[in-house]
Scaffold this active site. Structure first.
Site, mmCIF file in Angstrom:
data_model
loop_
_atom_site.group_PDB
_atom_site.id
_atom_site.type_symbol
_atom_site.label_atom_id
_atom_site.label_comp_id
_atom_site.label_asym_id
_atom_site.label_seq_id
_atom_site.Cartn_x
_atom_site.Cartn_y
_atom_site.Cartn_z
ATOM 1 N N GLN A 180 42.160 46.975 50.798
ATOM 2 C CA GLN A 180 42.109 47.522 49.448
ATOM 3 C C GLN A 180 41.543 48.947 49.428
ATOM 4 O O GLN A 180 41.006 49.430 50.432
ATOM 5 C CB GLN A 180 41.293 46.583 48.563
ATOM 6 C CG GLN A 180 41.944 45.215 48.436
ATOM 7 C CD GLN A 180 41.159 44.278 47.535
ATOM 8 O OE1 GLN A 180 40.120 43.752 47.931
ATOM 9 N NE2 GLN A 180 41.651 44.071 46.327
ATOM 10 N N CYS A 217 47.279 38.349 47.730
ATOM 11 C CA CYS A 217 47.762 39.249 46.684
ATOM 12 C C CYS A 217 49.189 38.838 46.372
ATOM 13 O O CYS A 217 50.074 38.949 47.228
ATOM 14 C CB CYS A 217 47.697 40.699 47.153
ATOM 15 S SG CYS A 217 48.386 41.875 45.961
ATOM 16 N N GLY A 218 49.430 38.366 45.152
ATOM 17 C CA GLY A 218 50.754 37.863 44.811
ATOM 18 C C GLY A 218 51.826 38.930 44.817
ATOM 19 O O GLY A 218 52.889 38.766 45.436
ATOM 20 N N ASN A 219 51.587 40.053 44.139
ATOM 21 C CA ASN A 219 52.572 41.132 44.148
ATOM 22 C C ASN A 219 52.693 41.758 45.528
ATOM 23 O O ASN A 219 53.784 42.163 45.944
ATOM 24 C CB ASN A 219 52.204 42.194 43.112
ATOM 25 C CG ASN A 219 52.460 41.735 41.694
ATOM 26 O OD1 ASN A 219 53.383 40.963 41.437
ATOM 27 N ND2 ASN A 219 51.636 42.199 40.769
ATOM 28 N N ARG A 270 39.016 43.463 41.625
ATOM 29 C CA ARG A 270 37.966 43.589 42.631
ATOM 30 C C ARG A 270 38.566 44.268 43.861
ATOM 31 O O ARG A 270 39.643 43.905 44.320
ATOM 32 C CB ARG A 270 37.474 42.179 42.982
ATOM 33 C CG ARG A 270 36.396 42.087 44.012
ATOM 34 C CD ARG A 270 36.146 40.636 44.410
ATOM 35 N NE ARG A 270 37.289 40.041 45.093
ATOM 36 C CZ ARG A 270 37.253 38.910 45.791
ATOM 37 N NH1 ARG A 270 36.132 38.225 45.872
ATOM 38 N NH2 ARG A 270 38.327 38.439 46.376
ATOM 39 N N CYS A 316 48.996 42.415 38.373
ATOM 40 C CA CYS A 316 48.266 41.608 39.350
ATOM 41 C C CYS A 316 48.906 40.233 39.384
ATOM 42 O O CYS A 316 48.892 39.500 38.382
ATOM 43 C CB CYS A 316 46.796 41.504 38.961
ATOM 44 S SG CYS A 316 45.823 40.434 40.070
ATOM 45 N N GLY A 317 49.489 39.882 40.521
ATOM 46 C CA GLY A 317 50.206 38.614 40.634
ATOM 47 C C GLY A 317 49.298 37.406 40.625
ATOM 48 O O GLY A 317 49.568 36.414 39.925
#
Length: 316
Positions: A94, A103-105, A247, A256-257
């Site tokens: 990050q 992280c979904g996306n 975060r 945000c997925g």
């Protein structure tokens, strides 16, 4: 200073944008420093330096979702084609240099990136939160990812208490805590994006940090605001507007997925929507989410390529 340049791609999923490095071919010694430098929204990578001509994202068609300086993270990926379906090992670093377990996306971007390299449409993606099945559609403008099963169990979120944290005040917001690969705090507000006094009127950068760092979240939490626009009691799925303070990014992202899944899971738990399918509308576009009574949630939405370039491996 090491002058070695690393080939990169940039993709986004509903405005959640990522630099991608093929970790099987390229070595970045200090991944945290690489992410901090190149993801910075003021001084980081600029697609204009590479004559970027971003694709539209297929579903949302939002040019404003692409082309921004910096990124929401760097995906270091390793493809293992000997497996069927092809397996991709995913590590997300990050902008603050930390590593996110899921992280979904980002995982949806991984599927599109892997498709661009292999031509395959089905993948298994190894994340720190587990292995997730992913696929891209026929023209590769959208990708779907298996998200695991959301949990409100305080041991898994985690929260520093013995009971689930459900619709309770924390540092100025009334939140529900849920784990969708990473911890999320979900707060529902009155009024969607079309309401001038609704979700977009909230100063998220002011209200989210106290919740993100509250003592009840020993590992911190992503903070989501959500508004129910349609509860799904009619013919179509439920619709919710969403905003997320992430975060590790330490600011609001355009999508945000894991947050979208958290919002739908929390809305179902609180009885705010009907059915297991919903559409979440973060600022960057629309995401389709399914949260069944038992089993894996799914996340589907558009993905797009922004540019190809190269960046210093050692940005110092």
């Amino acid at each position: 200073m090491n002058t070695h340049a690393v080939p990169v791609e940039k993709y986004h999923g509903t405005g959640n944008d990522f630099l991608v490095v093929d970790a099987s071919a390229e070595s970045v010694g200090d991944r945290a420093a690489f992410a901090r430098a190149h993801c910075d929204r003021e001084t980081g990578v600029d697609g204009a330096d590479f004559d970027a001509a971003p694709e539209r994202d297929g579903v949302a068609g939002r040019a404003e979702s692409a082309g921004r300086r910096g990124a929401d993270g760097v995906l270091f990926l390793h493809v293992e084609e000997r497996f069927d379906p092809t397996r991709v090992v995913m590590t997300l670093v990050q902008p603050d240099g930390s590593t996110a377990t899921m992280c979904g996306n980002g995982a949806r971007v991984v599927a599109r990136w892997a498709h661009d390299r292999t031509g395959d449409r089905e993948f298994m993606i190894d994340t720190q939160a587990g292995t997730r099945r992913a696929s891209v559609n026929a023209d590769a403008t959208a990708a779907a990812i298996e998200m695991g099963e959301p949990t409100f169990d305080p041991r898994w979120v985690p929260v520093a208490r013995d009971e689930p944290l459900t619709d309770e005040p924390v540092a100025g917001l009334t939140v529900t805590a849920v784990h969708t690969g990473v911890p999320h705090a979900v707060a529902f507000v009155d009024g969607g994006r079309d309401d001038p006094e609704g979700i977009d009127a909230v100063d998220l950068d002011a209200v989210a940090p106290p919740v993100r760092g509250a003592d009840v979240f020993p590992e911190g939490a992503n903070v989501n605001l959500a508004a129910v626009v349609d509860d799904g009691s009619g013919e179509g799925p439920a619709v919710l507007d969403q905003r997320t303070f992430e975060r590790g990014v330490e600011g609001e992202t355009r999508s945000c997925g894991t947050g979208a899944v958290a919002v739908v899971a929390a809305a179902r738990r609180l009885g705010l929507i009907e059915g297991e399918s919903a559409v979440s509308r973060p600022p960057g576009g629309e995401l389709e989410i399914t949260v069944p009574d038992a089993g894996h949630a799914t996340l589907t939405g558009p993905v797009a390529h922004e540019f190809t370039g190269s960046l210093p491996a050692d940005p110092r």
